[in-house]
Design a protein around this motif. Structure first.
Motif, PDB file in Angstrom:
ATOM      1  N   GLY A 125      34.238  -4.486   2.510  1.00 45.67           N
ATOM      2  CA  GLY A 125      32.937  -4.619   1.854  1.00 45.67           C
ATOM      3  C   GLY A 125      32.954  -5.829   0.939  1.00 45.67           C
ATOM      4  O   GLY A 125      33.610  -6.822   1.211  1.00 45.67           O
ATOM      5  N   SER A 126      32.251  -5.738  -0.176  1.00 46.08           N
ATOM      6  CA  SER A 126      32.166  -6.852  -1.119  1.00 46.08           C
ATOM      7  C   SER A 126      32.223  -6.329  -2.545  1.00 46.08           C
ATOM      8  O   SER A 126      31.569  -5.334  -2.868  1.00 46.08           O
ATOM      9  N   ILE A 127      32.986  -7.027  -3.393  1.00 43.81           N
ATOM     10  CA  ILE A 127      33.001  -6.648  -4.804  1.00 43.81           C
ATOM     11  C   ILE A 127      31.895  -7.361  -5.580  1.00 43.81           C
ATOM     12  O   ILE A 127      31.684  -7.084  -6.751  1.00 43.81           O
ATOM     13  N   ARG A 128      31.170  -8.244  -4.922  1.00 44.50           N
ATOM     14  CA  ARG A 128      30.086  -8.981  -5.590  1.00 44.50           C
ATOM     15  C   ARG A 128      28.706  -8.522  -5.147  1.00 44.50           C
ATOM     16  O   ARG A 128      27.850  -8.220  -5.960  1.00 44.50           O
ATOM     17  N   LEU A 129      28.488  -8.478  -3.848  1.00 45.12           N
ATOM     18  CA  LEU A 129      27.156  -8.200  -3.295  1.00 45.12           C
ATOM     19  C   LEU A 129      27.256  -7.201  -2.144  1.00 45.12           C
ATOM     20  O   LEU A 129      27.080  -7.568  -0.983  1.00 45.12           O
ATOM     21  N   PRO A 130      27.539  -5.936  -2.439  1.00 37.38           N
ATOM     22  CA  PRO A 130      27.695  -4.968  -1.348  1.00 37.38           C
ATOM     23  C   PRO A 130      26.393  -4.741  -0.592  1.00 37.38           C
ATOM     24  O   PRO A 130      25.305  -4.880  -1.157  1.00 37.38           O
ATOM     25  N   ARG A 131      26.540  -4.403   0.683  1.00 37.20           N
ATOM     26  CA  ARG A 131      25.385  -4.050   1.513  1.00 37.20           C
ATOM     27  C   ARG A 131      25.636  -2.674   2.103  1.00 37.20           C
ATOM     28  O   ARG A 131      26.751  -2.331   2.455  1.00 37.20           O
ATOM     29  N   GLY A 132      24.596  -1.898   2.225  1.00 33.11           N
ATOM     30  CA  GLY A 132      24.713  -0.575   2.824  1.00 33.11           C
ATOM     31  C   GLY A 132      25.181   0.494   1.844  1.00 33.11           C
ATOM     32  O   GLY A 132      25.037   1.680   2.106  1.00 33.11           O
ATOM     33  N   ARG A 133      25.758   0.091   0.725  1.00 32.36           N
ATOM     34  CA  ARG A 133      26.243   0.988  -0.324  1.00 32.36           C
ATOM     35  C   ARG A 133      26.052   0.277  -1.658  1.00 32.36           C
ATOM     36  O   ARG A 133      25.942  -0.935  -1.700  1.00 32.36           O
ATOM     37  N   ARG A 134      26.104   1.019  -2.730  1.00 34.24           N
ATOM     38  CA  ARG A 134      26.011   0.405  -4.053  1.00 34.24           C
ATOM     39  C   ARG A 134      27.368   0.003  -4.608  1.00 34.24           C
ATOM     40  O   ARG A 134      27.461  -0.882  -5.441  1.00 34.24           O
ATOM     41  N   GLU A 135      28.416   0.689  -4.142  1.00 31.07           N
ATOM     42  CA  GLU A 135      29.750   0.439  -4.684  1.00 31.07           C
ATOM     43  C   GLU A 135      30.239  -0.965  -4.354  1.00 31.07           C
ATOM     44  O   GLU A 135      30.094  -1.420  -3.235  1.00 31.07           O
ATOM     45  N   ARG A 136      30.829  -1.594  -5.347  1.00 31.89           N
ATOM     46  CA  ARG A 136      31.446  -2.912  -5.174  1.00 31.89           C
ATOM     47  C   ARG A 136      32.882  -2.636  -4.718  1.00 31.89           C
ATOM     48  O   ARG A 136      33.779  -2.458  -5.521  1.00 31.89           O
ATOM     49  N   SER A 137      33.059  -2.606  -3.407  1.00 33.34           N
ATOM     50  CA  SER A 137      34.255  -1.997  -2.823  1.00 33.34           C
ATOM     51  C   SER A 137      35.376  -2.959  -2.454  1.00 33.34           C
ATOM     52  O   SER A 137      35.166  -4.126  -2.169  1.00 33.34           O
TER      53      SER A 137
END
Length: 171
Positions: A125-137
């Motif tokens: 995922g992404s720690i800056r701009l996640p997609r599909g979820r809110r968590e910065r994963s």
């Protein structure tokens, strides 16, 4: 053997340093799947195995890396060259060519992991701009003798135990 995998941090430095501080004693390797938007000499990327993403402009970063980690062959890429926003077909062909047991990629900013024809595909995922979820994963992969365990973390909240996955390896 544990490997922390992150992608698409898009300019973040403090957060990458925080990951190393929090997990440095338990993780043997740190992988960044591109779009760090940082220079190769940036302190925040020290200790990270890093590839070049479509938003990275430094040619010192390789497009792909094939590396042995914990007795497994990793294929590390950003994913934009393999159309990962559409499907994993091109990436799976390239991972197979590389003899990869594990393929790590980013680009889509969507968190996911799946085993396809004996290869584990991981997008942290992404720690800056996640997609599909809110968590910065981001994820920590635990390479075991007969299994892979994936723990998912949110940059702000820590581990998300409900997203833990174990993939058994058949002999």
């Amino acid at each position: 053997m544990k490997v922390l995998i992150v992608s698409d941090s898009h300019g973040m430095t403090t957060e990458l340093a925080k990951l190393k501080e929090i997990h440095g004693s338990e993780v043997e390797y740190f992988v960044h799947c591109g779009d760090s938007e940082l220079a190769p000499g940036e302190t925040a990327l020290k200790e990270f195995i890093t590839v070049r993403g479509n938003c990275d402009f430094y040619e010192e970063f390789p497009e792909d890396i094939v590396k042995k980690i914990g007795g497994r062959t990793f294929f590390i890429t950003h994913g934009h060259r393999y159309s990962v926003k559409s499907d994993l077909i091109k990436l799976s062909y390239r991972a197979k060519e590389a003899g990869a047991d594990i393929a790590c990629f980013g680009h889509s900013h969507y968190l996911g992991a799946e085993m396809v024809n004996g290869t584990l595909f991981i997008n942290p995922g992404s720690i800056r701009l996640p997609r599909g979820r809110r968590e910065r994963s981001y994820v920590i992969l635990d390479i075991q003798e007969n299994a892979y365990e994936i723990k998912v973390f949110d940059l702000d909240k820590g581990e998300l135990p409900e997203l833990r996955q174990v993939f058994s390896l058949s002999n």
